[in-house]
Each structure stands twice: as C-alpha cells, then as structure tokens.
Write a protein that holds these residues in place. Structure first.
Motif, short mmCIF file in Angstrom:
data_model
loop_
_atom_site.label_atom_id
_atom_site.label_comp_id
_atom_site.label_asym_id
_atom_site.label_seq_id
_atom_site.Cartn_x
_atom_site.Cartn_y
_atom_site.Cartn_z
N LEU A 55 0.84 -1.20 0.00
CA LEU A 55 0.00 0.00 0.00
C LEU A 55 0.87 1.25 0.00
CD1 LEU A 55 -2.75 1.52 0.46
CD2 LEU A 55 -2.31 1.25 2.92
N LEU A 56 0.53 2.19 -0.89
CA LEU A 56 1.19 3.50 -0.88
C LEU A 56 0.12 4.58 -0.79
CD1 LEU A 56 3.62 5.37 -1.14
CD2 LEU A 56 3.39 5.23 -3.64
N LEU A 57 0.16 5.34 0.29
CA LEU A 57 -0.75 6.46 0.47
C LEU A 57 -0.05 7.75 0.05
CD1 LEU A 57 -2.18 5.62 4.02
CD2 LEU A 57 -3.32 5.29 1.82
N ILE A 58 -0.72 8.53 -0.80
CA ILE A 58 -0.16 9.79 -1.29
C ILE A 58 -1.13 10.90 -0.95
CG2 ILE A 58 0.65 11.04 -3.33
CD1 ILE A 58 1.06 8.37 -4.71
N GLY A 59 -0.62 11.98 -0.40
CA GLY A 59 -1.53 13.07 -0.06
C GLY A 59 -0.83 14.33 0.40
N GLU A 60 -1.62 15.31 0.71
CA GLU A 60 -1.14 16.59 1.22
C GLU A 60 -0.81 16.46 2.70
OE1 GLU A 60 -4.09 19.52 0.16
OE2 GLU A 60 -4.23 18.74 -1.89
N PRO A 61 -0.13 17.46 3.29
CA PRO A 61 0.28 17.36 4.71
C PRO A 61 -0.86 17.01 5.66
CG PRO A 61 1.40 19.19 3.67
CD PRO A 61 0.42 18.67 2.65
N LEU A 62 -2.09 17.36 5.32
CA LEU A 62 -3.24 17.01 6.17
C LEU A 62 -3.29 15.51 6.44
CD1 LEU A 62 -5.98 17.57 7.54
CD2 LEU A 62 -7.04 17.44 5.27
N LEU A 63 -2.84 14.70 5.49
CA LEU A 63 -2.88 13.25 5.65
C LEU A 63 -2.04 12.80 6.84
CD1 LEU A 63 -3.75 10.48 4.66
CD2 LEU A 63 -1.85 10.54 3.02
N ARG A 64 -0.87 13.42 7.02
CA ARG A 64 -0.03 13.07 8.17
C ARG A 64 -0.74 13.38 9.49
NH1 ARG A 64 5.56 12.32 7.93
NH2 ARG A 64 6.38 12.14 5.81
N ARG A 65 -1.40 14.53 9.52
CA ARG A 65 -2.11 14.90 10.75
C ARG A 65 -3.26 13.94 11.02
NH1 ARG A 65 -1.11 20.01 8.41
NH2 ARG A 65 -3.27 20.32 7.76
N THR A 66 -3.94 13.51 9.96
CA THR A 66 -5.04 12.56 10.12
C THR A 66 -4.54 11.24 10.66
OG1 THR A 66 -6.29 13.59 8.31
CG2 THR A 66 -6.90 11.35 8.93
N LEU A 67 -3.44 10.75 10.11
CA LEU A 67 -2.91 9.46 10.53
C LEU A 67 -2.34 9.50 11.95
CD1 LEU A 67 -1.12 8.28 7.26
CD2 LEU A 67 -3.29 7.46 8.20
N SER A 68 -2.10 10.69 12.48
CA SER A 68 -1.57 10.80 13.84
C SER A 68 -2.66 10.55 14.89
CB SER A 68 -0.95 12.17 14.07
OG SER A 68 -1.95 13.19 14.09
N LEU A 69 -3.92 10.51 14.46
CA LEU A 69 -5.01 10.27 15.41
C LEU A 69 -4.95 8.84 15.93
CD1 LEU A 69 -7.94 12.02 13.47
CD2 LEU A 69 -6.58 12.95 15.36
N GLN A 70 -5.39 8.66 17.16
CA GLN A 70 -5.31 7.36 17.82
C GLN A 70 -6.08 6.28 17.05
OE1 GLN A 70 -3.41 6.49 20.34
NE2 GLN A 70 -4.13 4.36 20.18
N MET A 71 -7.19 6.65 16.43
CA MET A 71 -8.01 5.66 15.72
C MET A 71 -7.26 5.02 14.55
SD MET A 71 -10.66 7.99 13.45
CE MET A 71 -11.22 8.94 14.85
N HIS A 72 -6.21 5.69 14.08
CA HIS A 72 -5.47 5.16 12.94
C HIS A 72 -4.13 4.55 13.34
CE1 HIS A 72 -8.52 6.73 10.41
NE2 HIS A 72 -8.24 7.99 10.65
N GLU A 73 -4.00 4.22 14.62
CA GLU A 73 -2.78 3.56 15.09
C GLU A 73 -2.50 2.25 14.36
OE1 GLU A 73 0.66 2.96 17.45
OE2 GLU A 73 -0.58 4.73 17.07
N PRO A 74 -3.52 1.40 14.09
CA PRO A 74 -3.24 0.15 13.37
C PRO A 74 -2.63 0.38 11.99
CG PRO A 74 -5.38 0.05 14.42
CD PRO A 74 -4.92 1.46 14.55
N LEU A 75 -3.10 1.41 11.29
CA LEU A 75 -2.55 1.71 9.97
C LEU A 75 -1.17 2.36 10.10
CD1 LEU A 75 -2.70 1.93 6.91
CD2 LEU A 75 -4.08 4.00 7.18
#
Length: 266
Positions: free
Chosen positions: A158-178
């Motif tokens: 899997l390769l996720l590509i996006g704007e800096p907002l994507l990093r902030r989204t992935l920092s949320l606890q709900m996305h810890e598994p990813l």
C-alpha cells in the motif's frame, strides 16, 4: 508564439514530463529509494507534499518502471472518501464486478489478491492518491486489506499519497493500526535554489534550446515566488516565456517574471 520565437522543438515545462527526462533532484532520489524499499519488502508507505510538489508524478514514474508480469498496479486517484466507495474502486481495479454488501466486497477483494499472488505470481501494489480525502472509516479499512489472512503473509503493498493534512489525520489514535504498518515515509519538498537553475536548463535543453533564457534576477524571483514547487515553477516559467516572446525579449528578466507572477495568480 513561444515555440517559434525561441526556437523550441516542443513546449517546455510540461506538467506531464517524459519519464526519461524526469529531473533527478535529491528529493526524487530519496523518494525512489524509499519506494524501491517498499516494493522489495511490501507493507505500507506514505508520501506527502504540498500541492504541485510532484507526488503523483513520482509515484506514476516509479510504478511505470516495475515489471508488469511481477506487479499489478491498482491506482486510485480519487474516491468519494467513503469506505464502501474505496472498496468498490479497488474491486474495479482488480477487474471485479463489485458486490452490493461490504462483507461480500471485502471477500471478493481478498480472494482476488490471494489469487494474484499465488496463481499469477503477481504482487498487487495499491496506490491511493489524494488520500487526504479519505474519510476515517475508509482509512480504518486499509489495515484489514494488508493483513487479512491467518498466515500473516503480505499479499498487497500500500502506498498512500496526499497533502500534509494526511499526516495529521494518521496521527489520530483511531489510525494507530494503519500507522504502525507504515514502513517508509517521505515528505516531498520543492527544488532547492541550486536545483532550480539546473531544472530550468534541463527543461530548456529538452525542448531544443541550449542557451539560458532566464537571467540571474529572473531565476531568483522565480524561486521566491514558487519555493521550488514544480507545478508552480512550470506554470510561472512558461507564462514568463510567453510574455518575453510578446515583448520580443531574448531572455526573461526580473520585470517580466514579476509580471508573469501576477498573471499566473501564484
């Protein structure tokens, strides 16, 4: 008019460059090395950057160089952001008619991915571009696709590509598994000031002109206006060349570049 006035064989500063003429910036070399590691070891990767930094171009150029008999590229450029739509798009990329219910759809995708790996000896690479648009449930679905079999085999990269907002989204606890599955990541910045000079020369040469068409003051103003972001550089440089040709100037100077900046609405 630009081509005839300056003697170009083709229009320079295209947003869709020939892969053979891709500028080898330090950032591109870093991206290429990380993507190669990702492909070799499977798992998940993250590529971010500002709008126009060249994220999609880098990913497409790299994936185009992979052996199609060994890798199956599943490229998603845009979805509505919902989990169901994401799964449907993946199914379509796999050549599957999507089932109506999510559970059936996940089963379809899982079986197709296993079939690619075991029967066709093809490893699927799922590229989600503009991934900052994916909603939370869609992002939460992705770890299940990375590890859906009891033998813990990595059947999909899997390769996720996006704007800096994507990093902030992935920092949320709900996305810890990813987030825990992301093996490589890189933030793509613009060209450095020195690289910008080399990029301008390369683009002009590729279009058939060997002499510099931007003087020192113009190059400095171009960097200040764009910070080296490729899409902005391409747009502003071409606009400046058009203005210079209209004024019968043999090179772009600072005044022309500043006028072009206003016209290009950077």
């Amino acid at each position: 008019m630009v081509e005839a006035f300056f003697g170009f064989k083709k229009t320079p500063f295209s947003d869709s460059p020939d892969a053979k003429q891709l500028f080898a910036s330090e950032a591109w070399n870093q991206v290429k090395a990380r993507l190669q590691f990702l492909v070799d070891h499977h798992g998940a990767g993250l590529l971010t950057g500002e709008v126009g930094a060249g994220k999609s171009t880098a990913a497409r150029t790299f994936s185009a160089g992979l052996n199609p008999s060994l890798y199956k590229i599943l490229y998603l450029h845009w979805t509505s952001g919902s989990a169901l739509d994401l799964l449907r798009q993946i199914a379509l990329e796999l050549g599957i008619e999507p089932a109506h219910y999510r559970g059936d759809l996940v089963r379809q995708i899982s079986e197709a991915i296993v079939h690619l790996n075991r029967s066709k000896k093809q490893h699927p690479i799922l590229i989600c571009d503009e991934a900052q648009l994916l909603r939370h449930p869609a992002l939460e679905q992705l770890p299940l696709l990375l590890n859906f079999d009891m033998d813990s085999s990595h059947y999909v990269t899997l390769l996720l590509i996006g704007e800096p907002l994507l990093r902030r989204t992935l920092s949320l606890q709900m996305h810890e598994p990813l987030r825990q599955r992301i093996a490589v990541q890189y933030h793509l910045d613009g060209l450095s000031r020195e690289e910008l000079d080399a990029y301008l020369a390369q683009q002009l040469k590729a279009a058939g002109v060997g002499q510099p068409l931007f003087d020192d003051t113009a190059r400095q103003a171009l960097y200040q206006a764009t910070k080296g972001i490729l899409r902005k550089v391409n747009k502003l440089a071409l606009t400046a060349l058009r203005l210079a040709a209209g004024r019968k100037l043999q090179a772009v100077n600072e005044a022309v570049l500043l006028d072009a900046t206003s016209e290009a609405l950077l």
